[in-house]
Design an enzyme around this catalytic site. Structure first.
Site, PDB file in Angstrom:
ATOM      1  N   GLU A  42      -1.882   3.727  -8.023  1.00  7.87           N
ATOM      2  CA  GLU A  42      -1.912   5.051  -7.394  1.00  7.87           C
ATOM      3  C   GLU A  42      -0.482   5.471  -7.077  1.00  7.87           C
ATOM      4  O   GLU A  42       0.129   4.987  -6.130  1.00  7.87           O
ATOM      5  CB  GLU A  42      -2.761   5.002  -6.115  1.00  7.87           C
ATOM      6  CG  GLU A  42      -2.832   6.340  -5.394  1.00  7.87           C
ATOM      7  CD  GLU A  42      -3.588   6.241  -4.074  1.00  7.87           C
ATOM      8  OE1 GLU A  42      -4.519   5.420  -3.946  1.00  7.87           O
ATOM      9  OE2 GLU A  42      -3.225   6.993  -3.134  1.00  7.87           O
ATOM     10  N   ARG A  46       4.339  11.690  -2.724  1.00 10.93           N
ATOM     11  CA  ARG A  46       5.172  11.720  -1.518  1.00 10.93           C
ATOM     12  C   ARG A  46       6.637  11.866  -1.825  1.00 10.93           C
ATOM     13  O   ARG A  46       7.421  12.145  -0.937  1.00 10.93           O
ATOM     14  CB  ARG A  46       4.995  10.421  -0.745  1.00 10.93           C
ATOM     15  CG  ARG A  46       3.680  10.383  -0.076  1.00 10.93           C
ATOM     16  CD  ARG A  46       3.418   9.035   0.511  1.00 10.93           C
ATOM     17  NE  ARG A  46       2.000   8.915   0.564  1.00 10.93           N
ATOM     18  CZ  ARG A  46       1.350   7.959   1.168  1.00 10.93           C
ATOM     19  NH1 ARG A  46       2.027   7.011   1.770  1.00 10.93           N
ATOM     20  NH2 ARG A  46       0.054   7.947   1.187  1.00 10.93           N
ATOM     21  N   THR A  70      -2.107  11.118  -2.552  1.00 11.87           N
ATOM     22  CA  THR A  70      -1.541  12.137  -1.656  1.00 11.87           C
ATOM     23  C   THR A  70      -1.669  13.532  -2.277  1.00 11.87           C
ATOM     24  O   THR A  70      -0.769  14.366  -2.178  1.00 11.87           O
ATOM     25  CB  THR A  70      -0.078  11.837  -1.275  1.00 11.87           C
ATOM     26  OG1 THR A  70       0.088  10.422  -1.084  1.00 11.87           O
ATOM     27  CG2 THR A  70       0.282  12.512   0.041  1.00 11.87           C
ATOM     28  N   LYS A 130     -12.225   7.745  -0.182  1.00 19.57           N
ATOM     29  CA  LYS A 130     -11.106   7.049   0.456  1.00 19.57           C
ATOM     30  C   LYS A 130     -11.350   7.070   1.963  1.00 19.57           C
ATOM     31  O   LYS A 130     -11.793   8.093   2.506  1.00 19.57           O
ATOM     32  CB  LYS A 130      -9.800   7.762   0.107  1.00 19.57           C
ATOM     33  CG  LYS A 130      -8.580   7.262   0.891  1.00 19.57           C
ATOM     34  CD  LYS A 130      -7.298   7.698   0.231  1.00 19.57           C
ATOM     35  CE  LYS A 130      -6.111   7.394   1.144  1.00 19.57           C
ATOM     36  NZ  LYS A 130      -4.906   7.017   0.397  1.00 19.57           N
TER      37      LYS A 130
HETATM   38  C1  3PG Z   1      -2.271   5.636   1.852  1.00 22.38           C
HETATM   39  O1  3PG Z   1      -1.934   6.766   1.579  1.00 22.38           O
HETATM   40  O2  3PG Z   1      -3.244   5.112   1.310  1.00 22.38           O
HETATM   41  C2  3PG Z   1      -1.555   4.898   2.904  1.00 22.38           C
HETATM   42  O3  3PG Z   1      -0.373   5.508   3.260  1.00 22.38           O
HETATM   43  C3  3PG Z   1      -1.359   3.475   2.628  1.00 22.38           C
HETATM   44  O4  3PG Z   1      -1.220   2.918   3.886  1.00 22.38           O
HETATM   45  P1  3PG Z   1      -0.316   1.648   4.147  1.00 22.38           P
HETATM   46  O5  3PG Z   1       1.099   2.104   3.920  1.00 22.38           O
HETATM   47  O6  3PG Z   1      -0.582   1.264   5.577  1.00 22.38           O
HETATM   48  O7  3PG Z   1      -0.728   0.601   3.180  1.00 22.38           O
END
Ligand code: 3PG
Length: 209
Positions: A42, A46, A70, A130
């Protein structure tokens, strides 16, 4: 109802949530993960490199199934699919995203952490959701509780999940996979420690086995 297949999640318990800081990292990082047995990648939007990284991985990394994360609006959905994303993940949900996803054959995982959000996702036709941010939204206990009223839905929790606590999520019958950024530590990427990332991936890919 979306009739799109989510079979790519079968036998793939962990999805790395990736933020590409430098475009030249995209291919070696993806190769390192695939070498360790992690194939669903994934790549988030960002950073400014997200879309280009998706295309590079799609074109150059054999065995990778690259998706996008995202995704917050329909424009981003379209751009990511055009770039080559094979699945789309959103931290949340909106009617615009539901509508866009239903017009495509791309598996879409909307974000949902409340019963109301789960119901809205289900009503829109999405059965694999999710669950983000998992650790601050009730964690594994909350997902376990959803198995009562929402027995036909499955969750992919992310947010605060690491190699130490992933098993507590993966042991739940309604957890299809878990995700997290911990598989791709920023310092290891920055220093080009691809073998280290392969080792983490190898460990992660054994989870839930
Ligand atoms: C996401 O978008 O799935 C999270 O930011 C992942 O979270 P983590 O950085 O705590 O693994």
């Amino acid at each position: 109802m979306s009739s799109v297949s989510y079979a790519f999640l079968d036998n793939a318990p962990v999805i790395p949530v990736i933020a590409i800081q430098k475009l030249e990292h995209a291919v070696p990082l993806a190769e390192a993960l695939v070498a360790g047995g992690i194939t669903n990648l994934e790549v988030t939007l960002r950073t400014q490199h997200g879309l280009k990284a998706i295309t590079l991985i799609r074109d150059q990394v054999k065995g990778a199934n690259v998706g996008v994360g995202t995704v917050c609006n329909a424009t981003e959905f379209d751009s990511a699919v055009d770039a080559g994303a094979n699945f789309v993940v959103s931290p949340g949900q909106s009617d615009a995203l539901f509508d866009r996803a239903l017009l495509t054959n791309i598996p879409f995982l909307p974000g949902a952490v409340t019963a109301t959000e789960v119901m809205a996702s289900k009503e829109a036709g999405f059965n694999v959701l999710k669950f983000f941010p998992a650790s601050t939204s009730g964690g594994a206990d909350a997902i376990k509780a959803f198995a009562g009223p929402f027995a036909d839905l499955q969750f992919v929790p992310t947010g605060g999940i690491n190699l130490d606590n992933a098993a507590s999520y993966l042991s739940l019958s309604n957890v299809r996979a878990v995700g997290g950024s911990g598989l791709t530590p920023a310092d290891a990427i920055q220093n080009g420690q691809w073998e280290h990332i392969t080792q983490i991936a190898r460990e992660a890919s054994q989870l839930g086995a």
